[in-house]
Design a protein around this motif. Structure first.
Motif, short mmCIF file in Angstrom:
data_model
loop_
_atom_site.label_atom_id
_atom_site.label_comp_id
_atom_site.label_asym_id
_atom_site.label_seq_id
_atom_site.Cartn_x
_atom_site.Cartn_y
_atom_site.Cartn_z
N ASP A 1 1.44 8.41 60.00
CA ASP A 1 0.59 7.92 61.08
C ASP A 1 1.41 7.21 62.16
OD1 ASP A 1 -1.57 8.94 59.77
OD2 ASP A 1 -2.26 7.01 58.96
N LEU A 2 2.40 6.44 61.74
CA LEU A 2 3.20 5.68 62.70
C LEU A 2 3.99 6.60 63.63
CD1 LEU A 2 4.44 3.03 63.74
CD2 LEU A 2 6.16 3.22 61.93
N PHE A 3 4.71 7.56 63.07
CA PHE A 3 5.59 8.37 63.90
C PHE A 3 4.86 9.51 64.60
CE2 PHE A 3 8.77 6.31 61.16
CZ PHE A 3 9.58 5.80 62.17
N ARG A 4 3.63 9.78 64.20
CA ARG A 4 2.81 10.69 65.01
C ARG A 4 2.23 9.96 66.22
NH1 ARG A 4 -1.83 13.01 61.82
NH2 ARG A 4 -2.09 14.39 63.60
N ALA A 5 2.08 8.64 66.11
CA ALA A 5 1.49 7.85 67.20
C ALA A 5 2.51 7.46 68.26
CB ALA A 5 0.82 6.60 66.63
N VAL A 6 3.79 7.31 67.85
CA VAL A 6 4.82 6.88 68.80
C VAL A 6 5.26 8.07 69.66
CG1 VAL A 6 7.13 5.93 69.05
CG2 VAL A 6 5.63 5.09 67.24
N PRO A 7 5.21 7.95 70.99
CA PRO A 7 5.68 9.04 71.86
C PRO A 7 7.15 9.35 71.57
CG PRO A 7 4.46 7.42 73.14
CD PRO A 7 4.67 6.82 71.77
N PRO A 8 7.51 10.62 71.48
CA PRO A 8 8.89 10.98 71.14
C PRO A 8 9.91 10.47 72.15
CG PRO A 8 7.63 12.92 71.77
CD PRO A 8 6.65 11.81 71.59
N LEU A 9 9.53 10.40 73.43
CA LEU A 9 10.47 9.90 74.44
C LEU A 9 10.77 8.42 74.21
CD1 LEU A 9 12.16 10.32 76.94
CD2 LEU A 9 10.11 9.93 78.34
N LEU B 1 25.29 5.37 68.38
CA LEU B 1 25.18 6.77 68.00
C LEU B 1 25.53 7.66 69.18
CD1 LEU B 1 21.73 6.57 66.15
CD2 LEU B 1 23.99 6.52 65.10
N SER B 2 26.09 8.83 68.87
CA SER B 2 26.32 9.81 69.93
C SER B 2 24.97 10.36 70.39
CB SER B 2 27.18 10.96 69.38
OG SER B 2 26.45 11.71 68.42
N PRO B 3 24.91 10.90 71.62
CA PRO B 3 23.63 11.46 72.09
C PRO B 3 23.05 12.49 71.13
CG PRO B 3 25.17 11.29 73.91
CD PRO B 3 25.95 10.95 72.67
N PHE B 4 23.88 13.37 70.57
CA PHE B 4 23.37 14.41 69.68
C PHE B 4 22.74 13.80 68.43
CE2 PHE B 4 23.53 17.70 66.44
CZ PHE B 4 23.16 18.83 67.13
N VAL B 5 23.43 12.85 67.80
CA VAL B 5 22.92 12.22 66.59
C VAL B 5 21.65 11.43 66.89
CG1 VAL B 5 23.42 10.55 64.76
CG2 VAL B 5 25.19 12.16 65.50
N ALA B 6 21.63 10.74 68.02
CA ALA B 6 20.45 9.96 68.39
C ALA B 6 19.23 10.87 68.57
CB ALA B 6 20.72 9.17 69.67
N VAL B 7 19.44 12.00 69.22
CA VAL B 7 18.34 12.95 69.42
C VAL B 7 17.86 13.51 68.09
CG1 VAL B 7 17.72 15.17 70.43
CG2 VAL B 7 19.04 13.54 71.77
N VAL B 8 18.80 13.86 67.22
CA VAL B 8 18.44 14.40 65.91
C VAL B 8 17.60 13.39 65.13
CG1 VAL B 8 19.34 15.06 63.64
CG2 VAL B 8 20.34 16.03 65.71
N ILE B 9 18.03 12.14 65.10
CA ILE B 9 17.30 11.12 64.34
C ILE B 9 15.90 10.90 64.93
CG2 ILE B 9 17.23 8.66 63.76
CD1 ILE B 9 20.27 8.76 63.53
N ALA B 10 15.82 10.75 66.25
CA ALA B 10 14.53 10.49 66.88
C ALA B 10 13.56 11.65 66.67
CB ALA B 10 14.73 10.23 68.37
N PHE B 11 14.05 12.88 66.87
CA PHE B 11 13.16 14.03 66.71
C PHE B 11 12.83 14.30 65.25
CE2 PHE B 11 14.51 16.18 70.96
CZ PHE B 11 13.91 15.13 71.63
N PHE B 12 13.76 13.97 64.34
CA PHE B 12 13.46 14.10 62.92
C PHE B 12 12.31 13.17 62.53
CE2 PHE B 12 14.10 11.96 58.81
CZ PHE B 12 13.76 13.00 57.97
N LEU B 13 12.37 11.92 62.97
CA LEU B 13 11.31 10.96 62.66
C LEU B 13 9.96 11.45 63.18
CD1 LEU B 13 13.17 7.62 63.49
CD2 LEU B 13 12.65 8.53 61.22
N ASN B 14 9.97 12.01 64.38
CA ASN B 14 8.72 12.48 64.98
C ASN B 14 8.21 13.76 64.34
OD1 ASN B 14 7.56 14.38 67.45
ND2 ASN B 14 6.76 12.29 67.49
N ASN B 15 9.10 14.75 64.22
CA ASN B 15 8.65 16.07 63.77
C ASN B 15 8.37 16.13 62.28
OD1 ASN B 15 8.75 17.87 66.18
ND2 ASN B 15 10.85 17.14 66.25
#
Length: 222
Positions: free
Chosen positions: A66-74, A91-105
């Protein structure tokens, strides 16, 4: 009309920008591959956790979903890339994107998997257990194959969304497709590279969208 075509459909500028855009497309595809695989694995684990008889595991999984579906990915991406350095984590940009999108998706994939698992009649699990299969074997051999088949269009649709979501990575200066197109636009003072990037996105996503449509029509016929 001539000014419009020259601004958005300048073939010469498109061809000049194409090598840079192709490099960005490779980064986008690598990012998609990592995020999709991690998202599917994480989503499956979360779905099983949300259906677990253990209360602590069930509720922690539900809260995560519920939490990570509610938080906007941006917002999540900006927090991971720009917020964590204040905690001493860079974190490098690639790793940061992977972590953020993993949490969301993973949260979205979890809901899809959970819907698929609950769509399988409980009688099949009970019959499998009666034959001597363990709960893990029952889930792996009986429930999950049917669950994935039931929600495959939704899984594929989520995959398409992940590919489109990667365009947000340009915010943290990751040299993916949209960032490369913006760089080419800033150099040429022309928007044709953005149109070329849209064409490349279409080339990647259109076959997948057609597969989803055909599969859904096949399910409707059956």
């Amino acid at each position: 009309m001539e000014a419009f075509l020259d601004t958005f459909f300048n073939i010469d500028i498109m061809l000049q920008a194409l090598p840079l855009l192709l490099k960005g497309a490779v980064v986008t595809l690598k990012l998609c591959a990592v995020v999709i695989v991690l998202g599917l694995c994480g989503g499956l684990m979360l779905a099983l956790g949300a259906l677990s008889p253990r209360r602590w595991l069930r509720w922690s999984s539900i809260v995560y979903i519920d939490l990570f579906r509610a938080v906007p990915p941006l917002v999540l991406l900006v927090f991971v890339y720009s917020g964590l350095p204040f905690a001493g984590i860079r974190l490098s940009p690639f790793v940061a994107v992977v972590i953020a999108f993993f949490l969301n998706n993973s949260a979205y994939f979890a809901e899809v998997f959970r819907a698929g698992i609950t769509s399988v009649p409980k009688g099949q699990s009970e019959a499998a257990r009666a034959t001597g299969l363990s709960p893990v074997q029952c889930m792996g051999y009986i429930v999950l194959p049917q669950a994935v088949r039931n929600v495959l269009p939704d899984l594929l649709s989520n995959t398409v969304e992940v590919v489109k979501l990667t365009s947000l990575a340009s915010v943290v200066s990751l040299s993916e497709l949209l960032y490369s197109a913006n760089m080419a636009r800033s150099v040429t003072y022309n928007s044709s590279p953005l149109v070329m990037a849209a064409i490349l996105y279409l080339a990647v996503l259109w076959p997948l969208v057609r597969v989803i449509s055909r599969y859904q029509r096949g399910l409707a016929v059956n």
